[in-house]
Design an enzyme around this catalytic site. Structure first.
Site, mmCIF file in Angstrom:
data_model
loop_
_atom_site.group_PDB
_atom_site.id
_atom_site.type_symbol
_atom_site.label_atom_id
_atom_site.label_comp_id
_atom_site.label_asym_id
_atom_site.label_seq_id
_atom_site.Cartn_x
_atom_site.Cartn_y
_atom_site.Cartn_z
ATOM 1 N N CYS A 188 0.843 -1.200 0.000
ATOM 2 C CA CYS A 188 0.000 0.000 0.000
ATOM 3 C C CYS A 188 0.879 1.251 0.000
ATOM 4 C CB CYS A 188 -0.956 0.090 1.182
ATOM 5 S SG CYS A 188 -2.182 -1.207 1.184
ATOM 6 N N ARG B 6 4.504 -0.671 -4.409
ATOM 7 C CA ARG B 6 3.984 -1.034 -3.091
ATOM 8 C C ARG B 6 2.666 -1.803 -3.158
ATOM 9 N NH1 ARG B 6 6.773 2.134 0.687
ATOM 10 N NH2 ARG B 6 5.245 1.699 2.295
ATOM 11 N N TRP C 57 -2.327 -3.057 -1.657
ATOM 12 C CA TRP C 57 -1.934 -4.461 -1.657
ATOM 13 C C TRP C 57 -2.872 -5.097 -0.641
ATOM 14 C CZ3 TRP C 57 0.048 -8.142 1.807
ATOM 15 C CH2 TRP C 57 0.598 -9.295 1.210
ATOM 16 N N ASN D 248 -2.211 2.932 5.134
ATOM 17 C CA ASN D 248 -1.245 1.863 4.873
ATOM 18 C C ASN D 248 -0.948 1.208 6.218
ATOM 19 O OD1 ASN D 248 0.922 0.246 4.080
ATOM 20 N ND2 ASN D 248 2.397 1.916 4.323
ATOM 21 N N GLY D 249 -1.164 -0.098 6.311
ATOM 22 C CA GLY D 249 -0.907 -0.790 7.574
ATOM 23 C C GLY D 249 -2.032 -1.764 7.890
ATOM 24 N N GLU E 117 17.712 -18.307 -4.515
ATOM 25 C CA GLU E 117 17.416 -16.986 -5.056
ATOM 26 C C GLU E 117 17.049 -17.087 -6.547
ATOM 27 O OE1 GLU E 117 16.669 -14.242 -3.947
ATOM 28 O OE2 GLU E 117 17.031 -12.832 -5.570
ATOM 29 N N LYS F 292 13.460 -16.014 -8.132
ATOM 30 C CA LYS F 292 13.283 -15.064 -9.232
ATOM 31 C C LYS F 292 12.329 -15.643 -10.279
ATOM 32 C CE LYS F 292 14.338 -12.163 -7.813
ATOM 33 N NZ LYS F 292 14.852 -11.816 -6.536
ATOM 34 N N GLU G 2 8.747 -15.775 -8.843
ATOM 35 C CA GLU G 2 8.123 -14.459 -8.683
ATOM 36 C C GLU G 2 7.605 -13.892 -9.990
ATOM 37 O OE1 GLU G 2 10.285 -11.886 -5.217
ATOM 38 O OE2 GLU G 2 11.567 -12.422 -6.889
ATOM 39 N N HIS H 137 16.846 -38.025 -1.248
ATOM 40 C CA HIS H 137 16.035 -38.310 -0.057
ATOM 41 C C HIS H 137 14.566 -37.922 -0.240
ATOM 42 C CE1 HIS H 137 19.637 -39.430 2.024
ATOM 43 N NE2 HIS H 137 20.191 -38.257 1.757
ATOM 44 N N LYS I 188 6.732 -4.790 -3.195
ATOM 45 C CA LYS I 188 8.167 -4.686 -2.933
ATOM 46 C C LYS I 188 8.464 -4.455 -1.461
ATOM 47 C CE LYS I 188 12.350 -3.173 -4.905
ATOM 48 N NZ LYS I 188 12.706 -4.574 -5.132
HETATM 49 C C1 G6P Z 1 9.178 -8.525 -0.430
HETATM 50 C C2 G6P Z 1 9.808 -8.317 -1.793
HETATM 51 C C3 G6P Z 1 11.094 -9.124 -1.904
HETATM 52 C C4 G6P Z 1 12.038 -8.768 -0.759
HETATM 53 C C5 G6P Z 1 11.360 -8.963 0.594
HETATM 54 C C6 G6P Z 1 12.208 -8.416 1.730
HETATM 55 O O1 G6P Z 1 8.698 -9.809 -0.324
HETATM 56 O O2 G6P Z 1 8.900 -8.689 -2.823
HETATM 57 O O3 G6P Z 1 11.728 -8.836 -3.136
HETATM 58 O O4 G6P Z 1 13.180 -9.546 -0.840
HETATM 59 O O5 G6P Z 1 10.120 -8.246 0.626
HETATM 60 O O6 G6P Z 1 12.337 -7.042 1.558
HETATM 61 P P1 G6P Z 1 13.460 -6.150 2.208
HETATM 62 O O7 G6P Z 1 13.123 -4.758 1.757
HETATM 63 O O8 G6P Z 1 13.318 -6.306 3.689
HETATM 64 O O9 G6P Z 1 14.753 -6.619 1.708
#
Ligand code: G6P
Length: 613
Positions: A2, A27, A77, A103-104, A486, A490, A493, A509, A608
């Site tokens: 948000c 956001r 969001w 927001n919150g 990671e 990616k 996501e 296993h 994000k």
């Molecule tokens: C969200 C984002 C990720 C990020 C994570 C942690 O899930 O989509 O890309 O890695 O938050 O965010 P930060 O800002 O704490 O690294």
């Protein structure tokens, strides 16, 4: 998670709000809305989905010729209630005079809602936010002052809230409130702005007031008064921020993600030269005395979420390898719900690109309460998490717009590598000569990342070849298990592919049961690793089950019968390989998603900055 904006002044309110929201789209993008306040009343415009839908709604209403001088806006969001017009902010009071964006999360909204319903209030959404509107409205009817009504109402709220509030009968002001969710005020000439984050103010003003938790601002056209929740006036500094407009433009790239991938060599080069003047010299960090940092420490814990958590996992290998200190890594959301043995001999390192991730902030707060020394690595040294830190290591990767993190990850890895070297240099039993080869090799890293980026055509072809598969395995061992995680994250996501990573030795296993010719595997094979041969054996086992195999390697392995495809990576030691291998993995995910024509910068369901626990 948000984003909110507010504007009061003589310029085109709707345009300013929309452009602010555009820069905050990272956001959330489940719905968008704005409210405009003028002498005809408050008008609310809302649309489900992306901001573009709201822009069309507004265009269709031809509002531009109205004399509006204040407005607030929101991008959502979804937390409480699905993505729909009814649940989109802004939310209005029953008499249509009070409106707000939030927001919150309000944790006690259910009790408050039940009470308000009993008192005759009608709710039109499933959100927790609507409770705040009716609560302030109830108090307004008791005290006839927006400021007093807000102060009374927020004292009844539990949870996190950044709010912008307007009332038709007090159309000279917007009230901005902050508790556990970010909010800043942009100070202009005869106009003022409110926003969740700096990008919304770029090109509008460089003068910024950071609100802290438990503060509210009464924002008028020509004044900003900041008060604590108990009504005391605070003397807040106005800071100058210097962010160029092109920091948030694609500069000719198709997506922010590929622009940000391309920025990595420069970011890494700058970070290395900032902290290491030559391999023979000790690594230094401004404002961090490394000796003091590790003094009396018997344990390090690293706390983070998402991509930052993967950087933490790599750091665990690096620090344990070089410094012989016990390191634990914990997902922040887990740290906060279990007993942990943190004490005043613990160094707690929080990693957060945004510095606003609610779970990480709560975990770091807890670690601090237990007496730990706190070091924060963040791309936003002005963010909320920093206030709990004794030491801050800024990542200086520039604003990252793409929801899928790339450049911030590489910056985190580089910073953590430098940190582990710096800590090792201060250990009594380390011979500096042992560290020299790593430091020398580190200097070559930016050029090697460039080489990977130049060879992206091969990676693109490979990604396109596999884009019909719905499942993917990523395999690695040792320090690169996190790299594989990671890489898989990616792909997950931005392509919505069920990509999972495994420690290659664990394949036998259980996960091996999933292998057949519908399961491609991307195997990370840094040549100089202790486990290179073992990785090859694991690949053989997968091949015997008819899985398709892609090797990502810096070795000359000529195993045509074993691997269907090879993505070549420049020569690199195992220790530094995570910093290099992550880049072709980012490119692989990017081209995979692009070939499927997906919305790469704003993947579904994600945000994000996750400011709720
Ligand atoms: C969200 C984002 C990720 C990020 C994570 C942690 O899930 O989509 O890309 O890695 O938050 O965010 P930060 O800002 O704490 O690294």
């Amino acid at each position: 998670m948000c984003g909110i904006v507010g504007y009061i002044g003589n310029n085109a309110v709707d345009e300013i709000l929309l452009s602010g929201l555009k820069s905050l789209e990272y956001r959330g993008y489940d719905s968008a809305g704005i409210a405009l306040n003028d002498n005809q009343g408050i008008d609310v415009f809302r649309a489900k989905g992306k901001l573009q839908n709201l822009t069309e709604v507004i265009k269709a209403k031809h509002i531009s010729n109205r004399q509006v001088s204040q407005g607030i806006g929101h991008i959502r969001w979804a937390t409480h209630g699905e993505a729909s017009i009814e649940n989109a902010h802004p939310h209005l009071s029953n008499d249509g005079k009070l409106v707000l964006v939030h927001n919150g999360i309000i944790e006690n909204y259910k009790e408050l809602k039940d009470e308000l319903i009993k008192q005759g209030y009608h709710f039109f959404s499933q959100t927790d936010t609507e409770t705040i509107v009716h609560l302030i409205d109830r108090e307004y009817k008791r005290v006839s002052s927006l400021e007093q009504a807000v102060i009374r109402a927020i004292s009844m709220l539990k949870g996190a809230f950044a709010l912008c509030i307007m009332h038709h009968d007090e159309a000279d002001k917007i009230i901005a409130v902050r508790k556990n969710a970010p909010l800043i005020i942009g100070v202009g000439k005869n106009e003022n702005f409110i926003a969740s984050d700096i990008p919304a103010l770029i090109g509008k003003t460089q003068a910024i007031i950071h609100l802290e938790d438990n503060e509210l601002a009464i924002v008028k056209k020509d004044s900003v008064v900041v008060k604590s929740f108990d009504g005391k006036i605070l003397n807040k500094p106005v800071e100058t921020v210097n962010i160029a407009q092109d920091a948030i433009s694609k500069q000719g790239y198709k997506h922010f993600m590929i622009k940000e991938i391309n920025e990595q060599p420069q970011i890494v080069r700058k970070m290395i030269s900032t902290h290491m003047s030559s391999p023979q010299q000790s690594i230094r960090f401004e404002n961090i005395d490394i000796e003091e940092l590790i003094e009396n420490i018997d344990k390090i814990e690293i706390i983070a979420c998402g991509t930052s958590l993967h950087a933490a996992q790599v750091a665990q290998y690096m620090i344990e390898d070089l410094c012989n200190i016990n390191v634990t890594v914990e997902a922040a959301s887990e740290y906060i719900c279990k007993k942990h043995l943190t004490n005043n001999k613990t160094l707690s390192i929080g990693i957060s690109q945004s510095g606003e991730t609610a779970d990480t902030i709560t975990a770091i707060k807890q670690a601090k309460e237990k007496g730990a020394k706190i070091l924060i690595l963040t791309n936003r040294p002005d963010s909320s998490i920093v206030r709990y830190a004794k030491y801050v290591l800024p990542l200086n990767a520039g604003i990252e717009v793409s929801v899928a993190a790339t450049k911030s990850y590489t910056a985190q890895l580089t910073a953590l590598c430098l940190l582990s070297l710096a800590m090792a240099e201060k250990q009594k039993n380390t011979n500096p000569e042992q560290l020299l080869p790593i430091k020398q090799e580190l200097l070559m890293l930016p050029t090697k990342i460039e080489e990977v980026i130049y060879s992206s055509t091969t990676i693109k072809k490979c990604a396109e070849k596999y884009n019909g598969y719905k499942n993917f395995f990523y395999l690695a061992r040792g320090i690169n298990i996190a790299t594989a995680q990671e890489g898989a994250l990616k792909l997950k996501e931005i392509s919505y592919i069920n990509a999972n990573s495994y420690a290659a030795g664990e394949l036998k296993h259980g996960p091996i049961a999933l292998l057949d010719n519908n399961m491609p595997i991307l195997a990370l094979l840094p040549q100089h690793s202790k486990t290179f041969e073992k990785m090859l054996s694991n690949c053989e086992e997968a091949r015997a089950r008819h899985a398709h195999l892609i090797a990502m390697t810096n070795s000359e392995i000529n195993k045509k019968e074993l691997f269907d495809d090879t993505i070549n990576v420049p020569e690199i030691s195992e220790f530094l390989s995570p910093l290099l291998f992550s880049v072709p993995l980012q490119l692989f995910a990017y081209y995979f998603a692009d070939s499927l024509n997906l919305d790469i910068d704003q993947p579904r369901n994600l945000a994000k900055s996750v400011t709720v626990e």
